[in-house]
Design an enzyme around this catalytic site. Structure first.
Site, PDB file in Angstrom:
ATOM      1  N   SER A 219      52.566  36.644  36.636  1.00  0.00           N
ATOM      2  CA  SER A 219      53.479  37.478  37.412  1.00  0.00           C
ATOM      3  C   SER A 219      54.942  37.134  37.095  1.00  0.00           C
ATOM      4  CB  SER A 219      53.148  37.331  38.906  1.00  0.00           C
ATOM      5  OG  SER A 219      53.772  38.331  39.671  1.00  0.00           O
TER       6      SER A 219
ATOM      7  N   ASP B 150      45.042  45.947  38.202  1.00  0.00           N
ATOM      8  CA  ASP B 150      46.255  45.518  38.902  1.00  0.00           C
ATOM      9  C   ASP B 150      47.025  46.749  39.374  1.00  0.00           C
ATOM     10  OD1 ASP B 150      48.651  44.394  39.761  1.00  0.00           O
ATOM     11  OD2 ASP B 150      48.776  42.989  38.090  1.00  0.00           O
TER      12      ASP B 150
ATOM     13  N   HIS C 232      45.885  41.911  40.682  1.00  0.00           N
ATOM     14  CA  HIS C 232      47.055  41.120  40.296  1.00  0.00           C
ATOM     15  C   HIS C 232      46.789  39.615  40.375  1.00  0.00           C
ATOM     16  CE1 HIS C 232      51.224  40.471  39.351  1.00  0.00           C
ATOM     17  NE2 HIS C 232      51.382  39.712  40.420  1.00  0.00           N
TER      18      HIS C 232
END
Length: 244
Positions: A85, A195, A222
């Protein structure tokens, strides 16, 4: 899960915004079981790091634990960096500063900047992608961003997450990454196809803007560290074996 180049490799795991080193609790033992040295770091004001978010005003300050770790590595030692991320930007700054110490950078549904725009550019694209025409957050994103993550991990996340920031303002003023340094480190990407926070289309857009050695896909949301830890660990090991 197999060896990496038949010898122990050091992998450094970097979490995303609001999280901490703890998010790797499923993945870390799987990588260690393959015989490798694993370090999971807390960024500033994250995990058990003692700083508060109010004390961390810029991305450079947020990234200090990784930069200090890299600076203290012996000159002849190289590591594999793995970023999830927002952690992709932590990797990028380390790649720019210490390209000679990094054998491979693995981006896991992560922000991967280019060299043409300011470091904030892909984050701005991400913000646009989760906002509707009226600027409000997309309903699906706000209600079920971790739709494949087990309820136990969602509970753990709710208990352990801390206030976070993407530091867009400071990133917008930072120098662009360079081809000679950031661009010289081999990069690979793990796309999480389910995601709905950092969408597969944005993941692939970032890949298209960079020279990426290989792309792998896993059917994770995610938080692949929670929803598909075995598949994620296998991808990390295979990519490191082939490209580090």
């Amino acid at each position: 899960m197999g060896d990496i180049n038949n010898q122990a490799t050091r992998l450094v795991l970097i979490h995303g915004s609001s999280a901490g080193a703890w998010v790797w609790y499923k993945v870390k033992p799987m990588l260690e079981a393959a015989g490798h040295s694993i370090t999971a770091l807390d960024m500033s004001a994250s995990g058990v790091n003692t700083k508060t978010l109010e004390e961390v005003r810029t991305f450079d300050q947020y990234n200090e634990p990784l930069i200090e770790f890299m600076a203290n590595l012996p000159e002849n030692e190289k590591v594999v960096l793995v970023g999830h991320s927002l952690g992709g930007l932590n990797l990028a700054f380390a790649m720019e500063k210490f390209p000679e110490k990094i054998s491979l950078a693995i981006f896991v549904t992560a922000i991967m900047p280019d060299t043409q725009h300011q470091p904030s550019y892909m984050l701005e694209k991400f913000t646009e992608s989760i906002s509707g025409a009226d600027g409000e957050q997309d309903t699906a994103v706000s209600s079920t961003p971790f739709q494949l993550t087990p309820i136990e991990d969602l509970t753990l996340q709710a208990l352990l997450n801390r206030p976070g920031s993407t530091f867009v303002e400071s990133l917008s003023k930072a120098n662009k990454f360079t081809e000679d340094r950031y661009g010289s480190v081999p990069r690979v990407y793990i796309v999480c196809t389910e995601d709905i926070l950092l969408s597969p289309s944005l993941q692939r857009f970032m890949i298209e803007q960079n020279e990426v050695k290989e792309v792998m896909e896993i059917p994770a949301d995610h938080m692949a560290v929670f929803s598909k830890p075995k598949e994620l660990s296998q991808c990390i090991l295979e990519l490191a074996q082939k490209h580090a």
